[in-house]
Design an enzyme around this catalytic site. Structure first.
Site, short mmCIF file in Angstrom:
data_model
loop_
_atom_site.label_atom_id
_atom_site.label_comp_id
_atom_site.label_asym_id
_atom_site.label_seq_id
_atom_site.Cartn_x
_atom_site.Cartn_y
_atom_site.Cartn_z
N SER A 137 -7.35 -0.84 10.47
CA SER A 137 -8.08 -2.09 9.81
C SER A 137 -9.49 -2.40 10.41
O SER A 137 -9.57 -1.93 11.43
CB SER A 137 -7.30 -3.35 10.01
OG SER A 137 -7.81 -4.52 9.68
N ASN B 285 -3.41 -14.25 1.94
CA ASN B 285 -4.69 -13.76 1.80
C ASN B 285 -5.14 -14.14 0.41
O ASN B 285 -4.54 -14.74 -0.50
CB ASN B 285 -4.25 -12.00 1.50
CG ASN B 285 -4.03 -11.16 2.72
OD1 ASN B 285 -2.84 -10.87 3.01
ND2 ASN B 285 -4.90 -11.04 3.59
N GLY C 166 -10.90 -18.30 13.39
CA GLY C 166 -10.65 -16.89 13.50
C GLY C 166 -11.34 -16.16 12.40
O GLY C 166 -11.42 -14.87 12.61
N ASP C 167 -11.60 -16.75 11.37
CA ASP C 167 -12.35 -15.92 10.47
C ASP C 167 -13.74 -15.54 10.69
O ASP C 167 -14.42 -16.02 11.20
CB ASP C 167 -12.62 -16.79 9.05
CG ASP C 167 -11.55 -16.69 8.03
OD1 ASP C 167 -10.68 -15.76 8.09
OD2 ASP C 167 -11.48 -17.19 7.09
N ILE D 17 0.81 -1.24 -0.09
CA ILE D 17 -0.01 -0.05 0.10
C ILE D 17 0.91 1.45 -0.05
O ILE D 17 0.39 2.21 -0.62
CB ILE D 17 -1.05 -0.05 1.07
CG1 ILE D 17 -1.65 -1.19 1.24
CG2 ILE D 17 -2.01 1.17 1.09
CD1 ILE D 17 -2.54 -1.48 2.39
N LYS E 138 -3.73 -2.84 16.08
CA LYS E 138 -4.25 -1.78 15.40
C LYS E 138 -5.43 -1.23 16.53
O LYS E 138 -5.23 0.26 16.25
CB LYS E 138 -5.17 -2.56 14.22
CG LYS E 138 -4.22 -2.99 13.07
CD LYS E 138 -3.20 -1.92 12.43
CE LYS E 138 -2.49 -2.53 11.52
NZ LYS E 138 -1.59 -1.69 11.07
N TYR F 248 -2.10 -9.37 16.29
CA TYR F 248 -2.00 -8.29 14.96
C TYR F 248 -3.30 -7.33 15.26
O TYR F 248 -3.06 -6.12 15.03
CB TYR F 248 -2.04 -9.08 13.75
CG TYR F 248 -2.43 -8.06 12.63
CD1 TYR F 248 -1.61 -7.12 11.98
CD2 TYR F 248 -3.66 -8.24 12.19
CE1 TYR F 248 -2.04 -6.49 10.93
CE2 TYR F 248 -4.31 -7.24 11.31
CZ TYR F 248 -3.60 -6.37 10.73
OH TYR F 248 -4.01 -5.51 9.50
N SER G 120 12.36 -5.35 5.43
CA SER G 120 12.01 -6.78 5.83
C SER G 120 10.98 -7.49 5.15
O SER G 120 11.01 -8.72 5.25
CB SER G 120 11.53 -6.45 7.36
OG SER G 120 10.49 -5.66 7.61
N PHE H 228 -10.48 -2.02 4.71
CA PHE H 228 -11.25 -3.20 4.28
C PHE H 228 -10.16 -4.16 3.57
O PHE H 228 -9.24 -4.21 4.10
CB PHE H 228 -12.69 -3.04 4.04
CG PHE H 228 -13.66 -2.58 4.99
CD1 PHE H 228 -13.46 -1.39 5.39
CD2 PHE H 228 -14.56 -3.52 5.42
CE1 PHE H 228 -14.33 -1.10 6.64
CE2 PHE H 228 -15.23 -3.22 6.61
CZ PHE H 228 -15.11 -1.88 7.11
#
Ligand code: UD1
Length: 341
Positions: A125, A200, A298-299, A12, A154, A150, A34, A179
């Protein structure tokens, strides 16, 4: 006007650098390489005709951050992308994520708080909403307990900025809650470069289409959605990049109503995993080898944005369709593949 883009060689960050340069901003990229390479600079030059300044700095090294800001007194704003973003890895190495994503944010804000005036854009996010109760998701939907370190970085990151802004009027900040970013610059000069097996959906789809992966697993076909698969709001990375420029300009022009604001950045349209696969098949003319398997732990089932606030307040709107974004992702995949053989 000089703008720092941390993580500016990433997915991004590189697209945002392009859009900033198009608008005449002078960009200084900080990246620790990295999860990227200096070759990305060539892609940026190919599109804009201008090489941004680049400094290889690991933002965890506090003295280097201090030194950087001493040497660049004329910085008007920072767009902060540099962070780790693999959900699974964050569960295994939480401290790495807290150090990378939180420690570095604190160092940057400390430097900005020394200035007369500074603008700051933060990569947040939609993960902060968890499984929201209502669709589409507005910015005032409650922030739910994070599913991973993670996601937690955020949430905590947003809190740190909000609390800092409360006591530091010189800092004006906007958190953009992305999103699902996808796609690449239509020139195929820059794009997403996942290292190893992509986590992803879209890079996995294009790599399967290119024959790098044999088959893609669709995680869960038994969700109570129209076709049984999860729904997300996929946004073209160029649209997302433009949202950063508009948000930055709002701060630089002093048009913000408060010195800390939050915006959703999505298209407002939900697409299922199978619709994403169909989009790939349409734009590539290829059949994709996929198999529906069990759900991924986790989804969440469904997440798509209410973009009214960004549309009305920022005057920004996502312009690309899913097919246009997929076309750019496929073009980029074919180019990367050609160069690596
Ligand atoms: C994920 C993270 C999110 C993070 C974002 C960064 C989780 C739970 N969420 O979002 O916190 O901000 O990445 O980009 O990891 N899918 C498949 N097969 C695959 C890969 C994905 O079916 O091989 C499905 C997933 O189940 C999901 C959709 O595709 O329904 C999108 O997945 P993904 O691209 O990983 O994004 P998120 O999970 O939405």
């Amino acid at each position: 006007m000089k703008i720092v883009v941390t993580g500016g060689l990433g997915f991004i960050g590189s697209h945002t650098t392009v859009e900033l340069q198009k608008k005449g901003f002078e960009v200084v990229i900080i990246d620790d390489l990295s999860n990227s390479t200096e070759k990305v600079l060539d892609g940026i030059v190919a599109i804009t005709g201008k090489r941004p300044e680049f400094e290889k700095i690991d933002l965890k090294e506090k003295s280097k951050v201090e030194d950087f800001f001493k040497r660049h007194q004329d910085i008007a704003g920072v767009i902060h992308f540099a962070a780790s973003k693999a959900v699974g890895e964050s569960v295994e190495k939480p401290l790495l994520y807290y150090e990378n994503n939180i420690g570095t944010l604190v160092y940057l804000l400390k430097e900005l708080s020394k200035k007369q005036r500074a603008s700051f854009i933060f990569s947040s996010s939609c993960t902060v909403y968890g499984q929201a109760d209502k669709m589409p998701i507005t910015e005032d939907a409650p922030v739910k307990a994070a599913e991973s370190p993670y996601g937690n970085t955020k949430q905590i990151g947003e809190e740190i900025i909000q609390e800092t802004c409360k006591v530091t009027p010189a800092i004006n900040a906007i958190a953009l809650r992305y999103f699902n970013p996808m796609g690449a610059h239509p020139s195929a000069e820059i794009g997403e470069l996942p290292i190893g097996v992509p986590q992803n959906l879209v890079p996995f789809v294009t790599q399967t289409g290119a024959g790098i992966r044999e088959q893609i697993s669709v995680f869960g076909g038994d969700y109570p959605t129209e076709d049984g698969t999860c729904i997300r709001d996929y946004i073209h990375v160029v649209d997302l990049a433009k949202a950063h420029v508009v948000a930055l300009e709002r701060l630089l022009d002093g048009k913000n109503e408060e010195n800390y604001e939050v915006f959703n950045v999505g298209t407002g349209k939900g697409s299922s995993v199978l619709e994403v696969i169909q989009s790939f098949e349409r734009v590539s003319g290829k059949k994709l080898n996929y198999k529906i398997v069990g759900r991924r732990p986790g989804d969440i089932m469904t997440a798509y944005a209410d973009t009214t606030k960004a549309n009305e307040v920022l005057g920004w709107k996502a312009e690309s369709s899913l097919d246009e974004a997929m076309k750019s992702a496929w073009l980029w995949e074919q180019r990367v593949r050609k160069e690596s053989v």
